[in-house]
Design a protein around this motif. Structure first.
Motif, PDB file in Angstrom:
ATOM      1  N   TYR A   4       0.816  -1.222   0.000  1.00  0.00           N
ATOM      2  CA  TYR A   4       0.000   0.000   0.000  1.00  0.00           C
ATOM      3  C   TYR A   4       0.847   1.269   0.000  1.00  0.00           C
ATOM      4  CZ  TYR A   4      -3.494   3.352   1.679  1.00  0.00           C
ATOM      5  OH  TYR A   4      -4.305   4.436   1.823  1.00  0.00           O
ATOM      6  N   LYS A   5       1.915   1.256   0.783  1.00  0.00           N
ATOM      7  CA  LYS A   5       2.732   2.472   0.961  1.00  0.00           C
ATOM      8  C   LYS A   5       4.090   2.385   0.270  1.00  0.00           C
ATOM      9  CE  LYS A   5       0.462   5.100   4.122  1.00  0.00           C
ATOM     10  NZ  LYS A   5       0.281   6.561   4.061  1.00  0.00           N
ATOM     11  N   GLY A   6       4.558   1.143   0.053  1.00  0.00           N
ATOM     12  CA  GLY A   6       5.914   0.986  -0.458  1.00  0.00           C
ATOM     13  C   GLY A   6       6.928   1.263   0.641  1.00  0.00           C
ATOM     14  N   ASN A   7       8.207   1.138   0.296  1.00  0.00           N
ATOM     15  CA  ASN A   7       9.263   1.477   1.249  1.00  0.00           C
ATOM     16  C   ASN A   7      10.432   2.058   0.455  1.00  0.00           C
ATOM     17  OD1 ASN A   7      11.367   1.525   3.144  1.00  0.00           O
ATOM     18  ND2 ASN A   7      10.458  -0.167   4.289  1.00  0.00           N
ATOM     19  N   CYS A  14      -0.378  -0.941  -4.865  1.00  0.00           N
ATOM     20  CA  CYS A  14      -1.828  -0.765  -4.745  1.00  0.00           C
ATOM     21  C   CYS A  14      -2.346   0.324  -5.688  1.00  0.00           C
ATOM     22  CB  CYS A  14      -2.208  -0.451  -3.305  1.00  0.00           C
ATOM     23  SG  CYS A  14      -2.082  -1.914  -2.264  1.00  0.00           S
ATOM     24  N   ASN A  15      -1.452   1.181  -6.180  1.00  0.00           N
ATOM     25  CA  ASN A  15      -1.904   2.170  -7.161  1.00  0.00           C
ATOM     26  C   ASN A  15      -2.199   1.510  -8.510  1.00  0.00           C
ATOM     27  OD1 ASN A  15       0.767   1.561  -7.328  1.00  0.00           O
ATOM     28  ND2 ASN A  15       1.448   3.598  -7.946  1.00  0.00           N
ATOM     29  N   VAL A  16      -1.634   0.331  -8.720  1.00  0.00           N
ATOM     30  CA  VAL A  16      -1.883  -0.413  -9.964  1.00  0.00           C
ATOM     31  C   VAL A  16      -2.976  -1.458  -9.744  1.00  0.00           C
ATOM     32  CG1 VAL A  16      -0.835  -1.850 -11.751  1.00  0.00           C
ATOM     33  CG2 VAL A  16       0.524  -0.061 -10.644  1.00  0.00           C
ATOM     34  N   TYR A  17      -2.756  -2.308  -8.743  1.00  0.00           N
ATOM     35  CA  TYR A  17      -3.690  -3.408  -8.484  1.00  0.00           C
ATOM     36  C   TYR A  17      -4.645  -3.014  -7.354  1.00  0.00           C
ATOM     37  CZ  TYR A  17      -0.154  -5.901 -11.177  1.00  0.00           C
ATOM     38  OH  TYR A  17       0.726  -6.287 -12.142  1.00  0.00           O
ATOM     39  N   CYS A  50      -5.673  -5.158  -3.856  1.00  0.00           N
ATOM     40  CA  CYS A  50      -5.371  -4.607  -2.525  1.00  0.00           C
ATOM     41  C   CYS A  50      -6.622  -4.498  -1.660  1.00  0.00           C
ATOM     42  CB  CYS A  50      -4.703  -3.242  -2.667  1.00  0.00           C
ATOM     43  SG  CYS A  50      -2.969  -3.390  -3.087  1.00  0.00           S
ATOM     44  N   HIS A  51      -7.754  -4.167  -2.293  1.00  0.00           N
ATOM     45  CA  HIS A  51      -9.001  -4.114  -1.520  1.00  0.00           C
ATOM     46  C   HIS A  51      -9.331  -5.487  -0.943  1.00  0.00           C
ATOM     47  CE1 HIS A  51     -10.410  -0.306  -3.866  1.00  0.00           C
ATOM     48  NE2 HIS A  51      -9.623  -0.014  -2.850  1.00  0.00           N
TER      49      HIS A  51
END
Lengths: 213, 213
Positions: free
Chosen positions: A160-163, A172-175, A179-180
């Motif tokens: 969700y946030k990345g690192n 989550c910006n793509v899938y 992610c939901h």
């Protein structure tokens, strides 16, 4: 209380002793009716919570397993410029595989223990040992489910946030649908953990109720 | 139903009663010697396990917090060709921050409950309620510690193996010492989870021992 109306002319010192002695057999006879309902209530709540745990486990597993999402990420830069699709599914991550395995075990466990608990409702015996065993298995299952929820949560958070420190980009910006699903499944697994905690508390409460003051 | 049995065999319960009444004080007198040692043993084991939990928590937190590693990743491609350093530390990952927080809480909790349990060794009263409360808090703590272990494990696994599906590269080939610290800390947190399970089992065992057959 009933014994005070029984004998009038009896001497006072004897009066004190008999009521307690009489009360004891009366208590023994009277015991099943008042003790029955709370025990039944305990078992009914126990069965209900176990079925709720089963429902949570099934929902968490189904939502996670059906999280597959395919996205078109672009087109090939050369002819025939065919689109490039990429899939996200739970078994790309060992953490989510463990999550599905753990919740499946919890679902199976809840079904078996709900049946055992229901049978205990019909045959009220060997209950203390049964409750003690239930607590032990519930605690073990809580450890497994809580660890699974933590694992999935940790990985989902990175998705969700990345690192940025280790260059793990968020996905989550793509899938988004994937992610939901993962987030919903994770939420339901947290409910399953809470149900397991409630099951242990209920069992301990019913055990401590059996201990004479 | 009770009134039918009252009329004739009234003296019998009185005859039966005195031996039990006599037995009661004898039991009371005899109770402390046989009941004392197992209870003491239970509390001693309880205190020992809580101190072990404290040790595990402190070790896990210290090992995780001291996992900072700085590596030279290369040199700038232009003059003055100064080296490029990069750091890996636990607070780059929210999962590991949660891990440290959870284990710190577990350490504090274990210290407080070890003190309470030790006081119970000196003053043997209100033990049933205390044990029941201990089980409830231990179960909650188990949920927190198991979830923390799962979270750290999930993230550490990605660091160790990477995930090619989402382009998350492994970092343990670069930050080896950091990963060793995380792995060790994770292992110790699993021991802490097992200790919490043992604490719950011990409490339930001692509760069920108090229930008359």
């Amino acid at each position: 209380m009933a014994s005070t109306t029984d004998d009038k002319p009896a001497p006072e010192p004897e009066k004190v002793a008999p009521p307690t002695e009489k009360a004891a057999p009366e208590m023994e006879k009277a015991a099943p009716p008042p003790e029955g309902p709370p025990r039944d209530r305990f078992v009914v709540v126990d069965v209900f919570l176990r079925l709720l745990l089963f429902a949570c486990s099934v929902v968490a597993v189904v939502v996670m397993v059906t999280s597959k999402q395919t996205k078109m990420l672009g087109r090939l830069p050369v002819a025939p410029f065919s689109p490039v699709f990429k899939q996200a599914k739970f078994n790309h991550s060992p953490a989510l595989i463990y999550f599905v395995a753990a919740l499946s075990v919890a679902g199976l466990y809840s079904l078996i223990t709900a049946a055992v608990s229901f049978l205990a409702l019909l045959k009220p015996s060997c209950s203390t040992k049964m409750i003690a065993h239930f607590v032990i298995f519930d605690v073990l299952m809580l450890g497994i489910v809580a660890a699974a929820a933590g694992t999935a949560g940790g990985v989902a958070y990175i998705g969700y946030k990345g690192n940025s420190h280790v260059m793990w980009n968020k996905v989550c910006n793509v899938y988004d649908m994937f992610c939901h699903h993962v987030a919903a499944s994770h939420g339901v697994s947290l409910v399953a953990s809470v149900v397991l905690v409630l099951l242990v508390i209920l069992s301990v409460y019913s055990l401590s109720k059996k201990i004479p003051k």
